[in-house]
Write an enzyme that holds these catalytic residues in place. Structure first.
Site, PDB file in Angstrom:
ATOM      1  CG  HIS A   1      -1.841   1.367   1.253  1.00  0.00           C
ATOM      2  ND1 HIS A   1      -3.281   1.263   1.181  1.00  0.00           N
ATOM      3  CD2 HIS A   1      -1.499   2.466   1.681  1.00  0.00           C
ATOM      4  CE1 HIS A   1      -3.732   2.320   1.425  1.00  0.00           C
ATOM      5  NE2 HIS A   1      -2.921   3.099   1.868  1.00  0.00           N
ATOM      6  CD  GLU A   2       1.713   3.198   3.548  1.00  0.00           C
ATOM      7  OE1 GLU A   2       1.803   4.457   3.389  1.00  0.00           O
ATOM      8  OE2 GLU A   2       0.608   2.660   4.305  1.00  0.00           O
TER       9      GLU A   2
END
Length: 854
Positions: A311-312
């Site tokens: 996600h990051e």
């Protein structure tokens, strides 16, 4: 007419555009012992019109001195600074007018390393010798860069950042870009200078300073990848590096653009309010979402780590390279990163079937979005509090789900090509939501903007009703919001419809408009699955004949996501009052041969609610029903891992242990769980999912000795995941004295401020002691507000939906009528409405369940 803006208008918080930045040269000198920092910044700005004051953001900073200089060296002094605390701004009054052109603004300032986990703050850990060590770290999203340095703290005012840190020699110093120079100052400190960053928004700036160790770099196509952590935890970093290298390479291929920064560091911070933060080139994490021993972590724990990292790193392109223009578009960053993280992990671990798990998370968004108090995915944002309120399940999960729906409907390749067009067009710039839809529409020729505007700017979601009319299937829609049955909202609904018959399978791509849609019946014996793969963000309800055929063939013709959706939709109908609890019980009674993890999680969720509405003899008979339903599947799997066993089966084993031991109150399971928990502590050789489940089961029936052992294990656990298991299990103890000790520990250093609100939320969910947990929160409200991060205060109300007895409902509703949570006002209203909804469900459903099990 009064021309002043309203107090909560956008103009109150937006900076004037009379001067805008292009580059910051920022120097910070943190003192970890004193808890303070000094700083100075030179900002290259473009002055767009003659002015006598410059306005920028600053919060909890003392601006000490400053001046303005042009390219020829002419200096204009700052006569005075005026702080606007409410608007989080400072006005610099100049000694003479400044003409348009290029200038450099110099400011010196000082601030405090706070303990609230926002801005530039202190994190603490205890080393192997028992000494407390301090790490200074930043967390700026959404609007807290202004707590670290004076700046134009708005996402569209991008700039290049050159960062220098002055720190004690021997400390690790990290920033967004690579270190390029280290100069001893002769006083025990060093001056560390970092390379320039790419052009980016202020909220993505990050520095970390403290006694940390950093791994040797791994290579991702020329990009060095490292992990920073407390000393002695290097053995827990390999998995994070492995996932990061895979993700950077995979995203580079998917987006068709190389990673846009020069290096990637990932730092585990021992005190961290959120899960992680996508600072460009220096991502920060809660330790439990970065540092992991894969051999002793459950499937769910490893998935959390992998999905969080992905996600990051998805943000490095979608969010950091291309950024929303203003905070109303934060959903675009977070929803897209949510969806992309699952795509990435699915590519890395296809056997994990991660989108089945995403569907389970989606159930929470469905519940919120069926409320009157729901909101559109995108809505106007004016103040910092408004921006904070955007970080919720609707932004992340509903947003990710509607992107998944669109991607499945368009097709993966066409969707990917549209994303590539969007990123190429807007690299290093800022966008509005429609820019994404336009890129996808131009690439595919589909009416993407028309479809998605309805999903992004309207509240709620549709229920699709399917009925057979001779040789046709007719699809109609209405908004699924039980409290407003005549709501006229409609959507263009992208659906994939599957019909399975003896002659084969037919798949249609359908757009259900306001007036409905029609498909031919594939065959007289066809089983109709109106939301194939459960990709659409919709509920589906069938006429009696179609439903009977569907349930008859559920284990043969429906995929696990489709079976999961059938269970979820049936429970949703119970909550809405459109079906009885007996209907749900009868449905799941036919699932005793079910073998899928996510389907069982859906079943367990509904059964857990039923358990809350029963007492006495009917509850005992309900528990017997649970044992009869679940035991065959646990006996099939056994308590030990089997050779070649799928990850999801290993996780299912643990979930079944929980259901049998807690919901089913099964003495045999409880006894075996006690043995497994003890063996896990002694040898670490117990299957991780069983070890984790056994901790929960023992806590649910535990006494004094168990509690003391759990507290000690929480302090000494060898991994962050095991520490978290034992910490949150403390909220499961039912003994009133032990339970009270857990509550009281949230006000002390025994439970970290980062964890305290979530422990209290878990304590409210405790079926037997939940009301006591709520009263503790109520009575200690001010003390808790002074201890925890502002973004986490909403967790103190998160358990309200499970407290459905009349006394708790009245107390909680009255309390929050007087105690708003302004940074999460709408989320609070949703929590209160959810409580009212389930209180009404209790009144309606409890007699039905008593009749069924009485």
């Amino acid at each position: 007419m009064d021309d002043d803006p309203a107090p909560d208008s956008e103009q109150t918080y937006r900076l004037p555009r009379t001067a805008t930045p292009s580059r910051y040269d920022l120097t910070l000198e943190p003192s970890l012992d004193a808890g303070t920092f000094l700083g100075d910044v030179d900002v290259e700005i473009d002055v767009h019109e003659a002015l006598t004051e410059i306005v920028l953001n600053a919060k909890e900073l003392d601006v000490l001195e400053g001046g303005l200089q042009d390219a020829a060296g002419r200096t204009i002094e700052i006569e005075k600074t005026v702080a606007d605390v409410e608007a989080e701004r400072v006005s610099l009054h100049l000694s003479e007018p400044v003409e348009p052109g290029a200038w450099t603004l110099h400011l010196a300032f000082r601030g405090t390393l706070n303990d609230r986990l926002v801005g530039f703050y202190r994190s603490r850990y205890t080393d192997d010798d028992g000494a407390e060590r301090v790490v200074a770290s930043t967390h700026f999203e959404a609007t807290d860069a202004r707590m670290c340095f004076p700046c134009w703290d708005e996402p569209d005012l991008k700039a290049v950042f050159g960062v220098t840190l002055v720190v004690d020699d021997g400390l690790t110093a990290l920033a967004n870009a690579p270190e390029v120079e280290r100069m001893p100052l002769g006083d025990g400190r060093v001056k560390v200078r970092f390379a320039d960053t790419m052009k980016m928004s202020t909220y993505l700036v990050c520095v970390v300073v403290g006694p940390l160790e950093v791994t040797e770099p791994r290579d991702a196509r020329g990009v060095p990848v490292r992990v920073a952590s407390q000393p002695g935890r290097g053995h827990l970093t390999a998995y994070a590096n492995e996932v990061a290298v895979f993700a950077l390479n995979w995203f580079g291929d998917y987006y068709g653009i190389p990673y846009p920064e020069q290096k990637l560091d990932q730092a585990g911070i021992s005190d961290f309010a959120q899960g992680a933060m996508e600072n460009t080139g220096l991502v920060t994490y809660r330790e439990t979402l970065l540092l992991v021993d894969p051999e002793h972590a459950t499937y769910a724990e490893r998935l959390d780590v992998a999905e969080t990292i992905a996600h990051e790193l998805a943000h490095m392109w979608f969010g950091d390279l291309v950024t929303m223009r203003w905070w109303n578009g934060i959903w675009l960053n977070e929803a897209f990163a949510t969806f992309m993280s699952f795509l990435c992990v699915d590519a890395m671990e296809p056997d994990w079937r991660v989108f089945d798990g995403f569907q389970r998370a989606r159930a929470n968004a469905f519940e919120i979005d069926a409320l009157e108090s729901t909101r559109p995915i995108e809505y106007p944002v004016h103040s910092p509090d408004d921006a904070s309120g955007m970080f919720d399940a609707l932004t992340y999960t509903k947003g990710g789900a509607v992107l998944r729906m669109l991607e499945q409907w368009l097709g993966r390749d066409r969707f990917r090509d549209g994303i590539r067009r969007y990123l190429r067009t807007h690299a290093y710039a800022n966008t509005e939501t429609h820019d994404l839809w336009d890129a996808l529409g131009e690439e595919t020729g589909e009416p993407v903007r028309r479809i998605m505007d309805a999903w992004i700017f309207q509240r709620g979601y549709p229920a699709i009703t399917v009925h057979r009319d001779g040789a046709q299937l007719r699809f109609s829609q209405e908004r699924f919001v039980p409290s407003l049955p005549d709501d006229p909202t409609t959507w263009p609904v992208p659906l994939i419809v599957r019909q399975v018959s003896a002659a084969g399978e037919r798949v249609d791509r359908l757009l259900v408009e306001a007036e409905g849609a029609v498909l031919p019946v594939a065959a007289d014996d066809a089983v109709v699955i109106a939301n194939a793969g459960s990709a659409g963000f919709v509920r589906v309800f069938y006429d009696d004949d179609l439903l009977a055929r569907l349930t008859e063939r559920v284990s043969v013709d429906l995929t696990p996501p489709e079976r999961q959706a059938l269970v979820d939709d049936t429970w949703a109908a119970v909550v809405a009052g459109d079906a009885s609890a007996t209907t749900f019980i009868d449905l799941v009674a036919g699932f005793s041969a079910e073998t899928d993890l996510s389907v069982w999680q859906a079943i367990a969720s509904g059964l857990s609610w039923c358990d809350r509405f029963l007492d006495g003899a009917p509850r005992e008979r309900f528990r017997d029903f649970v044992r009869t339903l679940v035991r065959p599947q646990l006996e099939r799997l056994g308590w030990d891992r089997q050779a070649g066993e799928a990850e999801r089966d290993r996780e299912l084993r643990g979930d079944l242990v929980r259901v049998l031991g807690i919901l089913g109150d099964d003495p045999e399971t409880q006894a075996q769980a006690r043995e497994s928990e003890a063996e896990s502590r002694a040898s670490g050789e117990v299957e991780p999912a069983v070890a984790a489940a056994s901790v929960d089961v023992v806590a649910s029936v535990g006494g004094d000795e168990d509690y003391e052992r759990f507290r000690e294990r929480e302090r000494t656990a060898p991994t962050p995941q095991e520490k978290e298991r034992y910490l949150f299990a403390l909220a499961r103890f039912r003994d009133p004295d032990l339970f009270r000790r857990t509550l009281e520990a949230t006000l002390t250093d025994d439970i970290k401020p980062q964890d305290a609100p979530f422990v209290l939320a878990s304590a409210q969910v405790n079926r037997d002691r939940g009301p006591e947990a709520w009263r503790f929160v109520r009575d200690n409200w001010d003390a808790l507000l002074g201890r925890i991060a502002p973004s986490n205060v909403i967790a103190l109300a998160a358990g309200a939906r499970t407290l459905t007895d009349p006394a708790s409902v009245a107390d909680i509703q009255a309390f929050f009528a007087e105690h708003d949570i302004p940074q999460n006002h709408l989320m609070l209203q949703q929590a209160l409405e959810r409580q009212r909804v389930f209180a009404a469900v209790r009144v309606r459903v409890a007699p039905q369940l008593v009749d069924r099990f009485g």
